[in-house]
Design a protein around this motif. Structure first.
Motif, mmCIF file in Angstrom:
data_model
loop_
_atom_site.group_PDB
_atom_site.id
_atom_site.type_symbol
_atom_site.label_atom_id
_atom_site.label_comp_id
_atom_site.label_asym_id
_atom_site.label_seq_id
_atom_site.Cartn_x
_atom_site.Cartn_y
_atom_site.Cartn_z
ATOM 1 N N ALA A 1 27.891 -2.839 11.697
ATOM 2 C CA ALA A 1 28.450 -3.690 10.643
ATOM 3 C C ALA A 1 29.501 -2.967 9.814
ATOM 4 O O ALA A 1 30.357 -3.605 9.190
ATOM 5 C CB ALA A 1 27.333 -4.181 9.726
ATOM 6 N N VAL A 2 29.480 -1.623 9.807
ATOM 7 C CA VAL A 2 30.466 -0.879 9.035
ATOM 8 C C VAL A 2 31.878 -1.122 9.555
ATOM 9 O O VAL A 2 32.847 -1.118 8.786
ATOM 10 C CB VAL A 2 30.122 0.629 9.042
ATOM 11 N N THR A 3 32.021 -1.383 10.871
ATOM 12 C CA THR A 3 33.350 -1.614 11.435
ATOM 13 C C THR A 3 33.953 -2.911 10.919
ATOM 14 O O THR A 3 35.066 -2.902 10.380
ATOM 15 C CB THR A 3 33.292 -1.602 12.971
ATOM 16 N N PRO A 4 33.288 -4.080 11.060
ATOM 17 C CA PRO A 4 33.888 -5.296 10.504
ATOM 18 C C PRO A 4 33.988 -5.275 8.983
ATOM 19 O O PRO A 4 34.871 -5.933 8.413
ATOM 20 C CB PRO A 4 32.952 -6.409 10.984
ATOM 21 N N THR A 5 33.120 -4.531 8.297
ATOM 22 C CA THR A 5 33.239 -4.421 6.839
ATOM 23 C C THR A 5 34.517 -3.684 6.466
ATOM 24 O O THR A 5 35.214 -4.056 5.509
ATOM 25 C CB THR A 5 32.013 -3.683 6.254
ATOM 26 N N ASN A 6 34.837 -2.652 7.223
ATOM 27 C CA ASN A 6 36.092 -1.937 7.006
ATOM 28 C C ASN A 6 37.290 -2.844 7.280
ATOM 29 O O ASN A 6 38.294 -2.810 6.573
ATOM 30 C CB ASN A 6 36.147 -0.702 7.907
ATOM 31 N N LEU A 7 37.192 -3.643 8.334
ATOM 32 C CA LEU A 7 38.273 -4.576 8.657
ATOM 33 C C LEU A 7 38.416 -5.631 7.555
ATOM 34 O O LEU A 7 39.533 -6.033 7.206
ATOM 35 C CB LEU A 7 38.008 -5.241 10.004
ATOM 36 N N LEU A 8 37.285 -6.079 7.000
ATOM 37 C CA LEU A 8 37.326 -7.034 5.900
ATOM 38 C C LEU A 8 38.016 -6.417 4.685
ATOM 39 O O LEU A 8 38.789 -7.092 3.983
ATOM 40 C CB LEU A 8 35.908 -7.479 5.537
ATOM 41 N N ALA B 1 42.366 -10.458 12.554
ATOM 42 C CA ALA B 1 41.874 -10.866 13.874
ATOM 43 C C ALA B 1 40.572 -10.156 14.214
ATOM 44 O O ALA B 1 39.647 -10.763 14.778
ATOM 45 C CB ALA B 1 42.938 -10.561 14.936
ATOM 46 N N GLY B 2 40.464 -8.871 13.886
ATOM 47 C CA GLY B 2 39.254 -8.120 14.190
ATOM 48 C C GLY B 2 38.049 -8.610 13.414
ATOM 49 O O GLY B 2 36.959 -8.775 13.974
ATOM 50 N N ALA B 3 38.218 -8.871 12.115
ATOM 51 C CA ALA B 3 37.109 -9.370 11.300
ATOM 52 C C ALA B 3 36.646 -10.734 11.796
ATOM 53 O O ALA B 3 35.435 -11.018 11.846
ATOM 54 C CB ALA B 3 37.534 -9.445 9.832
ATOM 55 N N ALA B 4 37.598 -11.591 12.178
ATOM 56 C CA ALA B 4 37.238 -12.907 12.712
ATOM 57 C C ALA B 4 36.483 -12.775 14.031
ATOM 58 O O ALA B 4 35.505 -13.498 14.286
ATOM 59 C CB ALA B 4 38.496 -13.758 12.906
ATOM 60 N N THR C 1 25.274 -12.683 19.173
ATOM 61 C CA THR C 1 24.628 -11.412 19.489
ATOM 62 C C THR C 1 23.638 -11.059 18.393
ATOM 63 O O THR C 1 23.699 -11.579 17.272
ATOM 64 C CB THR C 1 25.667 -10.282 19.631
ATOM 65 N N THR C 2 22.733 -10.150 18.712
ATOM 66 C CA THR C 2 21.749 -9.692 17.738
ATOM 67 C C THR C 2 22.200 -8.377 17.113
ATOM 68 O O THR C 2 23.058 -7.687 17.649
ATOM 69 C CB THR C 2 20.380 -9.500 18.408
ATOM 70 N N GLY C 3 21.593 -8.036 15.988
ATOM 71 C CA GLY C 3 21.913 -6.779 15.324
ATOM 72 C C GLY C 3 22.900 -6.997 14.185
ATOM 73 O O GLY C 3 23.367 -8.108 13.909
ATOM 74 N N ALA C 4 23.219 -5.899 13.501
ATOM 75 C CA ALA C 4 24.110 -5.939 12.331
ATOM 76 C C ALA C 4 25.555 -5.939 12.805
ATOM 77 O O ALA C 4 26.221 -4.902 12.839
ATOM 78 C CB ALA C 4 23.840 -4.747 11.419
ATOM 79 N N VAL C 5 26.048 -7.098 13.213
ATOM 80 C CA VAL C 5 27.400 -7.216 13.747
ATOM 81 C C VAL C 5 28.349 -7.806 12.715
ATOM 82 O O VAL C 5 29.523 -7.455 12.672
ATOM 83 C CB VAL C 5 27.391 -8.078 15.032
ATOM 84 N N ALA C 6 27.865 -8.718 11.866
ATOM 85 C CA ALA C 6 28.711 -9.356 10.851
ATOM 86 C C ALA C 6 29.041 -8.351 9.748
ATOM 87 O O ALA C 6 28.283 -7.410 9.491
ATOM 88 C CB ALA C 6 28.003 -10.569 10.262
ATOM 89 N N PRO C 7 30.175 -8.539 9.067
ATOM 90 C CA PRO C 7 30.521 -7.632 7.967
ATOM 91 C C PRO C 7 29.593 -7.804 6.769
ATOM 92 O O PRO C 7 28.979 -8.862 6.586
ATOM 93 C CB PRO C 7 31.956 -8.049 7.616
ATOM 94 N N ASP C 8 29.471 -6.759 5.963
ATOM 95 C CA ASP C 8 28.788 -6.853 4.677
ATOM 96 C C ASP C 8 29.802 -7.469 3.712
ATOM 97 O O ASP C 8 30.685 -6.789 3.184
ATOM 98 C CB ASP C 8 28.352 -5.457 4.205
ATOM 99 N N TRP C 9 29.675 -8.762 3.496
ATOM 100 C CA TRP C 9 30.701 -9.492 2.761
ATOM 101 C C TRP C 9 30.840 -8.999 1.326
ATOM 102 O O TRP C 9 31.968 -8.864 0.821
ATOM 103 C CB TRP C 9 30.381 -10.987 2.779
ATOM 104 N N PHE C 10 29.739 -8.716 0.661
ATOM 105 C CA PHE C 10 29.817 -8.306 -0.737
ATOM 106 C C PHE C 10 30.562 -6.982 -0.886
ATOM 107 O O PHE C 10 31.495 -6.859 -1.692
ATOM 108 C CB PHE C 10 28.416 -8.197 -1.329
ATOM 109 N N LEU C 11 30.173 -5.989 -0.081
ATOM 110 C CA LEU C 11 30.828 -4.688 -0.188
ATOM 111 C C LEU C 11 32.262 -4.739 0.339
ATOM 112 O O LEU C 11 33.161 -4.096 -0.210
ATOM 113 C CB LEU C 11 30.024 -3.636 0.568
ATOM 114 N N GLY C 12 32.473 -5.496 1.404
ATOM 115 C CA GLY C 12 33.831 -5.614 1.925
ATOM 116 C C GLY C 12 34.781 -6.225 0.914
ATOM 117 O O GLY C 12 35.912 -5.762 0.727
#
Length: 264
Positions: free
Chosen positions: A45-52, A194-197, A206-217
């Motif tokens: 999840a850290v990857t999409p959070t960074n992208l966000l 595009a990456g965050a989307a 998929t399962t697991g922490a894949v979505a971004p952490d919206w609050f921190l992002g």
């Protein structure tokens, strides 16, 4: 939702982006260890959070460059055309192949550390005018697109904007930092969107922490939005030599950071 973490994220995004925006680096590469070590964002999840963060923070710096008329030119289009498909491919690789960070950190360290030192040395001690210049010329249009594609894949896998890689390479090839910075930031914004989307859509299947952490992002991005605008406004007041030294310092610091992390 922890507001103290949100304030810490805002402060981190603000301070990082002020220093990095003048040379075309979004700051996500520095924010990555902050999110993992201090804010506790899980992987991947850290990857999409960074992208966000890049998506929210990007318009600040881009608006500053746009007001100054620095977003025009073919370099922006070339970088976007290459990085956009690359970041989608990188997101797919990150979710389904899940490469470990060890090799990536070593590669980034081995690449950026000598490149940053070389760029700084060339800026402080340029080659004498009586000898032929040792630096190669600017990349061709095809070479720029291929470089941007590779950087886009890396950005999609590890959630870094790409400016930290594109900037030192293009500046080292002779392109002025004032030209590189807005183009790299524009490519970072489009590919991060595009990456965050892509990660958000993958989280639905998929399962697991894949979505971004919206609050921190969003918190980090709000700080980056303000800091990026201030950094872009600061750029015209810095001479090319200072910009190249700043870019060299950032590249060396990033390389050192990842080397230390990889060797622990």
């Amino acid at each position: 939702m922890d507001w103290s973490m949100g304030l810490l994220g805002f402060a981190a995004g603000l301070s990082i982006s002020v220093a990095t925006a003048p040379v075309g680096v979004s700051g996500a590469v520095f924010l990555l260890p902050v999110q993992v070590s201090l804010l506790g964002v899980p992987s991947p999840a850290v990857t999409p959070t960074n992208l966000l963060y890049n998506v929210v923070a990007g318009p600040g710096a881009l608006f500053g460059h746009w007001r100054a008329g620095r977003l025009k030119g073919p370099l922006t289009r070339l970088l976007i055309a290459g990085t956009l498909p690359g970041v989608v491919l990188g997101a797919l690789i990150r979710v389904f192949a899940v490469p470990g960070p060890y090799v990536f950190r070593l590669l980034v360290a081995a690449f950026l550390l000598p490149l940053g030192l070389w760029l700084g040395l060339r800026t402080v001690r340029p080659a004498p005018t009586r000898t032929p210049p040792r630096a190669p010329g600017p990349l061709s249009a095809r070479g720029t697109r291929l470089l941007a594609l590779a950087v886009g894949v890396v950005g999609g896998v590890y959630g870094i904007g790409g400016g930290s890689l594109l900037g030192p390479i293009l500046a080292g090839r002779g392109t002025p930092v004032a030209t590189v910075a807005p183009a790299a930031l524009a490519a970072t914004f489009v590919t991060s969107l595009a990456g965050a989307a892509t990660y958000t859509l993958l989280s639905l299947t998929t399962t697991g922490a894949v979505a971004p952490d919206w609050f921190l992002g969003l918190s980090c991005g709000a700080g980056g939005l303000l800091g990026g605008y201030l950094g872009a406004r600061l750029q015209p007041r810095l001479p090319e030599t200072a910009l190249r030294l700043l870019l060299a310092t950032l590249a060396t610091a990033i390389g050192t950071l990842y080397a230390v992390q990889a060797l622990r």
